[in-house]
Design a protein around this motif. Structure first.
Motif, mmCIF file in Angstrom:
data_model
loop_
_atom_site.group_PDB
_atom_site.id
_atom_site.type_symbol
_atom_site.label_atom_id
_atom_site.label_comp_id
_atom_site.label_asym_id
_atom_site.label_seq_id
_atom_site.Cartn_x
_atom_site.Cartn_y
_atom_site.Cartn_z
ATOM 1 N N LYS A 53 0.177 -19.248 -3.078
ATOM 2 C CA LYS A 53 1.246 -18.736 -3.945
ATOM 3 C C LYS A 53 0.747 -18.636 -5.379
ATOM 4 C CE LYS A 53 5.880 -19.899 -5.640
ATOM 5 N NZ LYS A 53 7.013 -20.865 -5.539
ATOM 6 N N GLN A 57 0.168 -15.122 -7.761
ATOM 7 C CA GLN A 57 0.781 -14.909 -9.065
ATOM 8 C C GLN A 57 -0.240 -14.472 -10.104
ATOM 9 O OE1 GLN A 57 2.557 -18.789 -9.417
ATOM 10 N NE2 GLN A 57 4.553 -18.090 -8.657
ATOM 11 N N ARG A 58 -1.530 -14.713 -9.829
ATOM 12 C CA ARG A 58 -2.587 -14.437 -10.801
ATOM 13 C C ARG A 58 -3.406 -13.193 -10.466
ATOM 14 N NH1 ARG A 58 -3.473 -19.309 -13.639
ATOM 15 N NH2 ARG A 58 -2.629 -21.173 -12.668
ATOM 16 N N ASP A 60 -4.725 -9.484 -8.416
ATOM 17 C CA ASP A 60 -4.371 -8.127 -8.014
ATOM 18 C C ASP A 60 -4.837 -7.823 -6.588
ATOM 19 O OD1 ASP A 60 -3.450 -7.316 -10.739
ATOM 20 O OD2 ASP A 60 -5.560 -7.692 -11.222
ATOM 21 N N GLY A 85 4.409 -15.780 -3.788
ATOM 22 C CA GLY A 85 4.071 -15.554 -5.199
ATOM 23 C C GLY A 85 3.648 -14.141 -5.519
ATOM 24 N N ALA A 86 3.714 -13.257 -4.535
ATOM 25 C CA ALA A 86 3.135 -11.922 -4.711
ATOM 26 C C ALA A 86 3.955 -11.047 -5.645
ATOM 27 C CB ALA A 86 3.007 -11.241 -3.353
ATOM 28 N N ARG A 87 3.235 -10.279 -6.460
ATOM 29 C CA ARG A 87 3.840 -9.226 -7.258
ATOM 30 C C ARG A 87 3.701 -7.904 -6.513
ATOM 31 N NH1 ARG A 87 0.011 -9.789 -12.172
ATOM 32 N NH2 ARG A 87 -1.382 -10.316 -10.446
ATOM 33 N N GLU A 88 4.601 -6.973 -6.783
ATOM 34 C CA GLU A 88 4.507 -5.663 -6.143
ATOM 35 C C GLU A 88 3.179 -5.015 -6.513
ATOM 36 O OE1 GLU A 88 7.083 -1.516 -5.664
ATOM 37 O OE2 GLU A 88 7.907 -3.249 -6.746
ATOM 38 N N LEU A 90 0.255 -5.919 -5.089
ATOM 39 C CA LEU A 90 -0.846 -6.779 -4.646
ATOM 40 C C LEU A 90 -1.460 -6.207 -3.371
ATOM 41 C CD1 LEU A 90 -2.391 -9.561 -4.804
ATOM 42 C CD2 LEU A 90 -0.609 -10.446 -3.293
ATOM 43 N N LYS A 113 7.648 -6.378 1.068
ATOM 44 C CA LYS A 113 7.627 -7.055 -0.235
ATOM 45 C C LYS A 113 6.822 -6.278 -1.284
ATOM 46 C CE LYS A 113 9.705 -10.808 1.367
ATOM 47 N NZ LYS A 113 11.033 -11.268 0.888
#
Length: 307
Positions: A53, A57-58, A60, A85-88, A90, A113
């Motif tokens: 997670k 968050q850190r 790409d 913790g993923a951002r769109e 990734l 996600k």
């Protein structure tokens, strides 16, 4: 600041270590996650993530290089997994030898996600991983591939596009089906050779330079004849797992799989009797024991008869 993506790597074992090292030396900010601190990567300026997670968050792009599909599913879907913790946007690159059915289910989970997943199965050995010259069998959408291609080029000497997502894992299983079947065949052949009075040394001398010789035969026989435990460092437990996946893949395809069903049996026996951590060429000793043959003694006798 660098315009290069931040890269994560989960699983820096025999293959993953060299891959991660080459990503870092290629100029990428690198975060890694493993069961133990990796001083060699820390010295290169890599960072250790607290969990998947935290890494998501850190980063790409995140590579996964684990032992089986269960581990991959856990590190992606778990409470402290990548999706938590993923951002769109990734991208996950799964380089494990995984069950394709599991891979296709994961694709559906992550895309919901806003995360993309491609599979990039590996060919060759830890030596090439350290050198950055692995083969990569990459499957997935073209737009995702173009975004990750420069990172893959850090650790791959040859990149082969194999089609839609999941096909990388399918191709890897086909490769390992052939290879591990050869391992079972070689083990049975060297024991039969000993039973009929032909030494392992003579078998190697005849077969190695012939059309039936191969790099795998060479490393297999390097253990059999020279007792070099590190000649071919691929665990029997991994071989058994891969052949189970092959049989599952054949069942899903509604195909009769007599060879795959037979090949898995020696590995399953070895694993069930506590030899899963042995390497594949050591299967020859176990097949020998099943047939009343001590292969180490046979090698000694072969050496004496040659003097």
């Amino acid at each position: 600041m660098s315009d290069k993506p931040v890269v994560g790597f989960i699983g820096v074992g025999l293959m993953g270590h060299g891959m991660a090292k080459n990503i870092r030396t290629g100029g990428y900010e690198l975060w890694y996650l493993d069961q133990r601190p990796m001083e060699s990567l820390l010295k290169l300026g890599a960072h250790e993530a607290a969990n998947a997670k935290d890494m998501a968050q850190r980063c790409d792009i995140i590579h996964i290089c684990l032992q089986n599909s269960g581990q991959v599913e856990s590190v992606v879907l778990g409470d402290t997994g990548i999706l938590a913790g993923a951002r769109e946007g990734l991208i996950i690159i799964d380089t494990s030898t995984s069950d394709p059915a599991s891979t296709l289910k994961l694709v559906q989970e992550v895309e919901g996600k806003g995360v993309r997943l491609i599979d990039a199965s590996l060919g060759r050995t830890p030596k090439e991983a350290e050198e950055g010259t692995l083969d990569a069998m990459v499957a997935g959408d073209d737009d995702v591939f173009e975004r990750v291609k420069p990172v893959i080029e850090c650790w791959a000497g040859r990149i082969i596009r194999v089609g839609a997502v999941g096909n990388g894992h399918k191709m890897k299983l086909l490769m390992n089906f052939i290879g591990m079947s050869y391992g079972a065949l070689y083990a049975e052949a060297v024991v039969l050779s000993a039973k009929i009075g032909i030494s392992p040394q003579t078998l190697r001398e005849v077969i190695a330079p012939s059309r039936m010789g191969s790099g795998f035969f060479d490393t297999f026989m390097k253990y059999v004849v020279e007792r070099d435990r590190d000649a071919h460092k691929f665990a029997i437990s991994f071989a058994a797992k891969d052949l189970r996946y092959v049989n599952n893949m054949a069942a899903d395809a509604k195909m009769m799989s007599i060879m795959a069903s037979a090949a898995v049996q020696y590995y399953a026996h070895a694993e069930s009797t506590g030899h899963g951590s042995d390497f594949v060429p050591m299967l020859s000793d176990l097949v020998g024991a099943l047939n009343g043959v001590n292969m180490e003694d046979e090698v000694r006798k072969g050496a004496l008869s040659a003097t």
